[in-house]
Design an enzyme around this catalytic site. Structure first.
Site, PDB file in Angstrom:
ATOM      1  N   ASN A 113       0.836  -1.202   0.000  1.00 23.05           N
ATOM      2  CA  ASN A 113       0.000   0.000   0.000  1.00 23.05           C
ATOM      3  C   ASN A 113       0.863   1.242   0.000  1.00 23.05           C
ATOM      4  O   ASN A 113       1.938   1.278   0.587  1.00 23.05           O
ATOM      5  CB  ASN A 113      -0.990  -0.025   1.178  1.00 23.05           C
ATOM      6  N   PHE A 117      -1.622   8.029   4.283  1.00 24.67           N
ATOM      7  CA  PHE A 117      -2.446   8.648   5.331  1.00 24.67           C
ATOM      8  C   PHE A 117      -3.676   9.334   4.751  1.00 24.67           C
ATOM      9  O   PHE A 117      -3.921  10.519   5.008  1.00 24.67           O
ATOM     10  CB  PHE A 117      -1.649   9.671   6.150  1.00 24.67           C
ATOM     11  N   SER A 175       5.197   5.004   8.997  1.00 20.12           N
ATOM     12  CA  SER A 175       4.587   4.706   7.697  1.00 20.12           C
ATOM     13  C   SER A 175       5.533   5.161   6.595  1.00 20.12           C
ATOM     14  O   SER A 175       6.061   6.267   6.660  1.00 20.12           O
ATOM     15  CB  SER A 175       3.245   5.424   7.560  1.00 20.12           C
ATOM     16  N   ASN A 177       4.887   5.987   3.592  1.00 19.32           N
ATOM     17  CA  ASN A 177       4.262   6.728   2.488  1.00 19.32           C
ATOM     18  C   ASN A 177       4.076   8.218   2.746  1.00 19.32           C
ATOM     19  O   ASN A 177       3.411   8.897   1.979  1.00 19.32           O
ATOM     20  CB  ASN A 177       2.907   6.089   2.154  1.00 19.32           C
ATOM     21  N   THR A 178       4.617   8.701   3.843  1.00 17.34           N
ATOM     22  CA  THR A 178       4.586  10.143   4.108  1.00 17.34           C
ATOM     23  C   THR A 178       6.035  10.611   4.146  1.00 17.34           C
ATOM     24  O   THR A 178       6.797  10.183   5.029  1.00 17.34           O
ATOM     25  CB  THR A 178       3.866  10.450   5.451  1.00 17.34           C
ATOM     26  N   LYS A 213       5.120   3.426  17.264  1.00 21.20           N
ATOM     27  CA  LYS A 213       5.145   2.348  16.257  1.00 21.20           C
ATOM     28  C   LYS A 213       6.329   2.555  15.335  1.00 21.20           C
ATOM     29  O   LYS A 213       6.478   3.617  14.723  1.00 21.20           O
ATOM     30  CB  LYS A 213       3.839   2.344  15.453  1.00 21.20           C
ATOM     31  N   ASN A 243       5.625  -1.558  11.468  1.00 22.98           N
ATOM     32  CA  ASN A 243       4.842  -1.100  10.312  1.00 22.98           C
ATOM     33  C   ASN A 243       5.170  -1.934   9.056  1.00 22.98           C
ATOM     34  O   ASN A 243       5.858  -2.945   9.146  1.00 22.98           O
ATOM     35  CB  ASN A 243       5.120   0.386  10.083  1.00 22.98           C
TER      36      ASN A 243
HETATM   37  C1  LIG Z   1      -3.810  -1.225   3.575  1.00 20.44           C
HETATM   38  C2  LIG Z   1      -3.007  -0.978   4.786  1.00 20.44           C
HETATM   39  C3  LIG Z   1      -3.092   0.242   5.436  1.00 20.44           C
HETATM   40  C4  LIG Z   1      -2.342   0.486   6.586  1.00 20.44           C
HETATM   41  N1  LIG Z   1      -2.467   1.693   7.223  1.00 20.44           N
HETATM   42  C5  LIG Z   1      -1.782   1.899   8.371  1.00 20.44           C
HETATM   43  C6  LIG Z   1      -1.957   3.102   9.083  1.00 20.44           C
HETATM   44  O1  LIG Z   1      -2.738   3.982   8.721  1.00 20.44           O
HETATM   45  N2  LIG Z   1      -1.213   3.288  10.202  1.00 20.44           N
HETATM   46  C7  LIG Z   1      -0.336   2.331  10.670  1.00 20.44           C
HETATM   47  O2  LIG Z   1       0.292   2.536  11.700  1.00 20.44           O
HETATM   48  N3  LIG Z   1      -0.184   1.177  10.014  1.00 20.44           N
HETATM   49  C8  LIG Z   1      -0.885   0.935   8.894  1.00 20.44           C
HETATM   50  N4  LIG Z   1      -0.732  -0.243   8.234  1.00 20.44           N
HETATM   51  C9  LIG Z   1       0.234  -1.246   8.750  1.00 20.44           C
HETATM   52  C10 LIG Z   1      -0.426  -2.300   9.625  1.00 20.44           C
HETATM   53  O3  LIG Z   1      -0.977  -1.731  10.784  1.00 20.44           O
HETATM   54  C11 LIG Z   1       0.601  -3.369  10.028  1.00 20.44           C
HETATM   55  O4  LIG Z   1       1.593  -2.745  10.796  1.00 20.44           O
HETATM   56  C12 LIG Z   1       1.259  -4.046   8.830  1.00 20.44           C
HETATM   57  O5  LIG Z   1       0.325  -4.227   7.794  1.00 20.44           O
HETATM   58  C13 LIG Z   1       1.858  -5.408   9.184  1.00 20.44           C
HETATM   59  O6  LIG Z   1       0.870  -6.318   9.632  1.00 20.44           O
HETATM   60  P1  LIG Z   1       0.217  -7.427   8.647  1.00 20.44           P
HETATM   61  O7  LIG Z   1       1.332  -8.101   7.941  1.00 20.44           O
HETATM   62  O8  LIG Z   1      -0.570  -8.307   9.561  1.00 20.44           O
HETATM   63  O9  LIG Z   1      -0.667  -6.673   7.716  1.00 20.44           O
HETATM   64  C14 LIG Z   1      -1.474  -0.504   7.080  1.00 20.44           C
HETATM   65  C15 LIG Z   1      -1.385  -1.739   6.419  1.00 20.44           C
HETATM   66  C16 LIG Z   1      -2.140  -1.983   5.297  1.00 20.44           C
HETATM   67  C17 LIG Z   1      -2.034  -3.310   4.631  1.00 20.44           C
END
Ligand SMILES: Cc1cc2nc3c(=O)[nH]c(=O)nc-3n(C[C@H](O)[C@H](O)[C@H](O)COP(=O)(O)O)c2cc1C
Length: 367
Positions: A113, A117, A175, A177-178, A213, A243
């Site tokens: 992704n 934000f 994150s 992406n910022t 985080k 993350n």
């Molecule tokens: C589509 C998507 C959007 C995410 N948005 C955020 C976010 O807004 N803030 C954040 O701290 N992590 C965000 N994450 C990261 C997840 O909270 C998590 O840390 C990461 O996906 C690893 O866990 P997973 O492998 O179980 O998905 C996002 C992940 C995905 C897939």
């Protein structure tokens, strides 16, 4: 009630990833969760835990990003998550990056992704949090607006305005992406930022746990810095590890593997669990950790707990496996604890480390 997700999955798969996600959140907000997921068994008592003075019915939470706008935290708790993390929310609304910005890597059980934000802003989140009955634990993950150079101001704004509506805060400095966000993990910058945020928390919501985080892409020196900054004497209550990653493991097979953004899911399991173990070792087990990244089974969740996580979260595997995965993870975890002779989750936290015993003694008495 039967698990209907296998019937719905082909429809969701046929839709663009973000549309499928929107449909899922809408279904949850209409109360369709139990119909789709089936009703799981009650949580085993061995999964219960008190951390930061809060009672977690089980250690498995929904990770940030699934419910960015606090639309469905209670529906997620009703599905059986032990806690829900809403956000990331930015102070002011912002659209995020242009679409498409979310990609499913089926062959790799992963997502990429670059949402950037996308957020409807704090006002909306606050209104929704005020409207809840507060029957379970809901954390709020805070970010900064892309166009604000003064990051600290945005995090302070978030903490001050959310105040006591959060059961815990997460300061998201990871994150990918910022632009510039992950630079906030540098020791001097992070120390300064967290000092201010801790002071704001102490003013408006003393006792509300404050977590940071971090990214899975940290080198050795950066890991030591984080561990030093996150010392509980500085007012930080926990670390979320971690993350999405900007790294691309060479074995990725999906045609989308080259997309820019943060990778989540199975390829993240090993590196994020290794980082978790490192941070547990570096912090001496003194601070609770939340393990996130690639969890798709009870064994994965248990590996994170043994590496040092008091709680775990997941997101990506739900997309591939559906919500019944949650029940399988919880019952599997209870079984693994039993197999290894642990009567509670807290006893298993950090069990893989030689220095596990001090942590275990603390586990019951930690805030
Ligand atoms: C589509 C998507 C959007 C995410 N948005 C955020 C976010 O807004 N803030 C954040 O701290 N992590 C965000 N994450 C990261 C997840 O909270 C998590 O840390 C990461 O996906 C690893 O866990 P997973 O492998 O179980 O998905 C996002 C992940 C995905 C897939």
């Amino acid at each position: 009630m039967p698990d209907l997700y296998p019937l719905i999955r082909p429809l969701l798969r046929a839709l663009p990833a973000e549309t499928a996600h929107r449909l899922t959140v809408t279904a949850l907000s209409c109360g369709l969760g139990p119909l789709i997921a089936g009703r799981g068994d009650p949580d085993s008592p061995s999964l219960r835990q008190t951390l930061w003075g809060r009672d977690f019915p089980n250690p498995v939470g929904i990770a940030a990003g699934f419910d960015k706008e606090a639309e469905v935290p209670d529906a997620l708790l009703r599905l059986g998550f032990g806690f829900a993390e809403t956000g990331t929310v930015t102070p002011r609304p912002q659209p995020g990056n242009p679409k498409p910005r979310l990609f499913r890597l089926y062959e790799d059980r992963a997502l990429i992704n670059r949402l950037g934000f996308n957020s409807k802003g704090l006002d909306q989140t606050l209104a929704r949090l005020r409207g809840r009955r507060r029957t379970g634990i809901v954390g709020v993950n805070l970010g900064k607006n892309r166009d604000n150079e003064n990051a600290a101001a945005d995090y302070l704004d978030g903490v001050r305005r959310v105040g006591r509506l959060a059961d815990y805060f997460v300061i998201n400095v990871s994150s990918p992406n910022t632009p510039g966000l992950r630079d906030l993990q540098r020791r001097d910058i992070l120390e300064n930022l967290l000092r201010q945020v801790v002071a704001a928390r102490d003013e408006v919501a003393p006792g509300t746990p404050l977590l940071v985080k971090i990214a899975p892409d940290l080198g050795d020196a950066e890991r030591e810095d984080i561990a030093a900054v996150a010392d509980p004497s500085g007012g930080i209550d926990g670390i979320v590890i971690g993350n999405t990653t900007v790294a691309r493991s060479p074995g990725l097979r999906s045609p989308h593997a080259g997309e820019a953004g943060g990778l989540s899911g199975l390829p993240l399991l090993a590196p994020s669990t290794a980082l978790l173990g490192d941070i547990y070792r570096l912090t001496g087990g003194k601070i609770p950790l939340i393990g996130v990244g690639g969890i798709a089974s009870a064994e994965h969740a248990y590996a994170k707990i043994r590496a040092g996580a008091s709680l775990v979260q997941l997101y990506t595997a739900l997309i591939f496996e559906g919500p019944a995965l949650l029940g399988r993870i919880k019952s599997g975890l209870a079984e693994l604890l039993r197999r290894d002779g642990f009567s509670t989750i807290a006893e298993a936290v950090g069990a893989d480390h030689v220095v596990a015993s001090p942590h275990r003694q603390q586990a019951g008495s930690r805030r």
